[in-house]
Design an enzyme around this catalytic site. Structure first.
Site, PDB file in Angstrom:
ATOM      1  CB  SER A 152      -0.946  -0.035   1.199  1.00 39.77           C
ATOM      2  OG  SER A 152      -1.942   0.947   1.091  1.00 39.77           O
ATOM      3  NE  ARG A 222      -9.025   2.207  10.658  1.00 41.71           N
ATOM      4  CZ  ARG A 222      -7.995   1.615  10.078  1.00 41.71           C
ATOM      5  NH1 ARG A 222      -7.340   2.243   9.112  1.00 41.71           N
ATOM      6  NH2 ARG A 222      -7.600   0.425  10.452  1.00 41.71           N
ATOM      7  CG  ASP A 318      -6.238  -3.678  -3.760  1.00 36.24           C
ATOM      8  OD1 ASP A 318      -6.992  -2.705  -3.584  1.00 36.24           O
ATOM      9  OD2 ASP A 318      -5.031  -3.666  -3.465  1.00 36.24           O
ATOM     10  CG  HIS A 351      -5.719  -2.168  -0.123  1.00 38.48           C
ATOM     11  ND1 HIS A 351      -4.705  -2.203  -1.054  1.00 38.48           N
ATOM     12  CD2 HIS A 351      -5.252  -1.402   0.920  1.00 38.48           C
ATOM     13  CE1 HIS A 351      -3.677  -1.492  -0.627  1.00 38.48           C
ATOM     14  NE2 HIS A 351      -3.980  -1.006   0.564  1.00 38.48           N
ATOM     15  CG  ASP A 352      -7.430  -4.501   5.231  1.00 29.75           C
ATOM     16  OD1 ASP A 352      -6.537  -3.652   5.061  1.00 29.75           O
ATOM     17  OD2 ASP A 352      -8.272  -4.425   6.152  1.00 29.75           O
TER      18      ASP A 352
END
Length: 379
Positions: A152, A222, A318, A351-352
């Site tokens: 990232s 967040r 992602d 993405h995580d």
């Protein structure tokens, strides 16, 4: 081995006579860079690996986090028998400048005023972060890095290393990243920043002087960002439309499990992160465009990196930094004559995935590092 894995580190303090020059034209002096190391530097100093963290990460990439008590954010990749092994590698990870875990950032004390910088802290870039890392690496007695590894925003730092210091790195691993921030990602970041700045407790960035924190705004930022780290299949698999309790509230409580999950993510985040750091680091990511300084041609950024070994990894779901962005990096590396391997990993985790248990990612990284170890003569 256990003692080496526990890690070491602290804060390296650079005096005013060693300022960090910034892209904005300003400088930071004195400068503090918080870091942690795992393993030992070998005799010929050929085994140093720099791990670069993502937006909300920090220097505690492995072992136990001293503040939260939770495992380091990359415990799945760093440790005995893992791709980055303290038995073979001297692993360095530093908190980026602008961060809030010990490196100089907006919450640090401005020596000119004796108060927290707040918004008087200069705007920083990914390149500024890398310059600070280079200063730290040199201070630690490391002339060349065996590898620079990151996912990232960490991957952005790796790309910047390859463009700015190719002679100082032997290999580079970029995971789920991009060579520039897209308009969509800039838009998501702006939503988060506006949420922070709309909180009455933000106080124009001077909340520390008033003894308050913009917790509600940062939590919303967040929550919005966390959605981009996931994927629709992952959200459906984990939550679907499952309710928190029997029946609907017929109000605005967290009826759905996914709502409760996001609220928890927001609430827990404000306990460990500084709101102004969030503004500055997201802005640094927005400004990132590696080709911009090379006539708009990404391959030109890598023309001095022909001798660096590259590994680029992406994930099928992602959508924050999709495979197309990672392929663009690989094509530019190939055009520059650099050696680059590429793997697109099938995953429904979004993405995580780069932070989660992904056996294919582990295997790909293990294979690449083993090959680089052999080429470098590290055992």
């Amino acid at each position: 081995m256990k003692e080496a894995f526990c890690g070491d580190g602290g804060t390296w303090r650079f005096p005013a006579s060693q300022p960090l020059q910034l892209d904005s034209g300003g400088q930071l002096a004195p400068l503090e860079v918080a870091y942690r190391t795992y393993g030992k530097l070998n005799t010929d100093k050929s085994n140093a690996v720099l791990v670069c963290h993502a937006l909300t990460g920090d220097q505690h990439c492995a072992g136990e986090h001293p503040v939260s008590g939770k495992p380091g954010w990359w415990n799945r990749l760093i440790g005995p028998g893992l791709p980055l092994d303290p038995a073979r590698h001297f692993i360095i990870c530093s908190n980026v400048i602008g961060g809030c875990m010990g490196s100089t950032g907006p919450a640090s004390i401005n020596p000119e005023t004796g108060q927290a910088y707040g918004l008087s802290f200069p705007v920083i870039t990914i390149a500024d972060m890398v310059r600070a890392q280079a200063m730290l690496v040199e201070a630690l007695g490391v002339e060349t890095l065996f590898a620079v590894v990151g996912g990232s925003m960490g991957g952005m730092q790796v790309l910047q290393w390859a463009a700015d210091y190719p002679e100082k790195i032997f290999s580079a691993v970029i995971i789920a990243s991009a060579a520039r921030h897209s308009a969509q990602n800039i838009a998501f970041h702006e939503v988060g920043r506006q949420a922070v700045m709309a909180d009455p407790d933000w106080r124009g960035g001077s909340y520390a002087l008033h003894g308050v924190r913009p917790e509600k705004g940062l939590a919303v930022a967040r929550m919005a960002a966390h959605i981009t780290y996931l994927s629709e299949p992952a959200l459906q698999r984990k939550f679907g439309r499952e309710l928190q309790r029997d029946g609907l509230s017929w109000g605005f409580d967290a009826d759905f499990q996914v709502e409760s999950y996001l609220r928890h993510q927001g609430a827990s985040f404000v306990d460990r992160f500084d709101a102004n750091s969030y503004l500055y680091i997201t802005r640094a990511m927005d400004y990132f465009d590696l080709a911009q300084g090379h006539g708009g041609i990404l391959a030109e950024a890598f023309k001095r990196a022909r001798n660096v070994r590259f590994c680029v990894l992406s994930f099928t779901t992602d959508w924050l930094y999709p495979t197309a962005e990672n392929r663009h990096i690989v094509r530019a590396l190939n055009a520059a004559g650099a050696r680059a391997s590429f793997v697109e990993i099938e995953s429904d985790k979004g993405h995580d995935a780069f932070l989660l248990d992904e056996p294919v990612m582990n295997a790909a990284l293990s294979g690449f590092m083993a090959s680089a170890d052999q080429a470098r003569g590290i055992s």
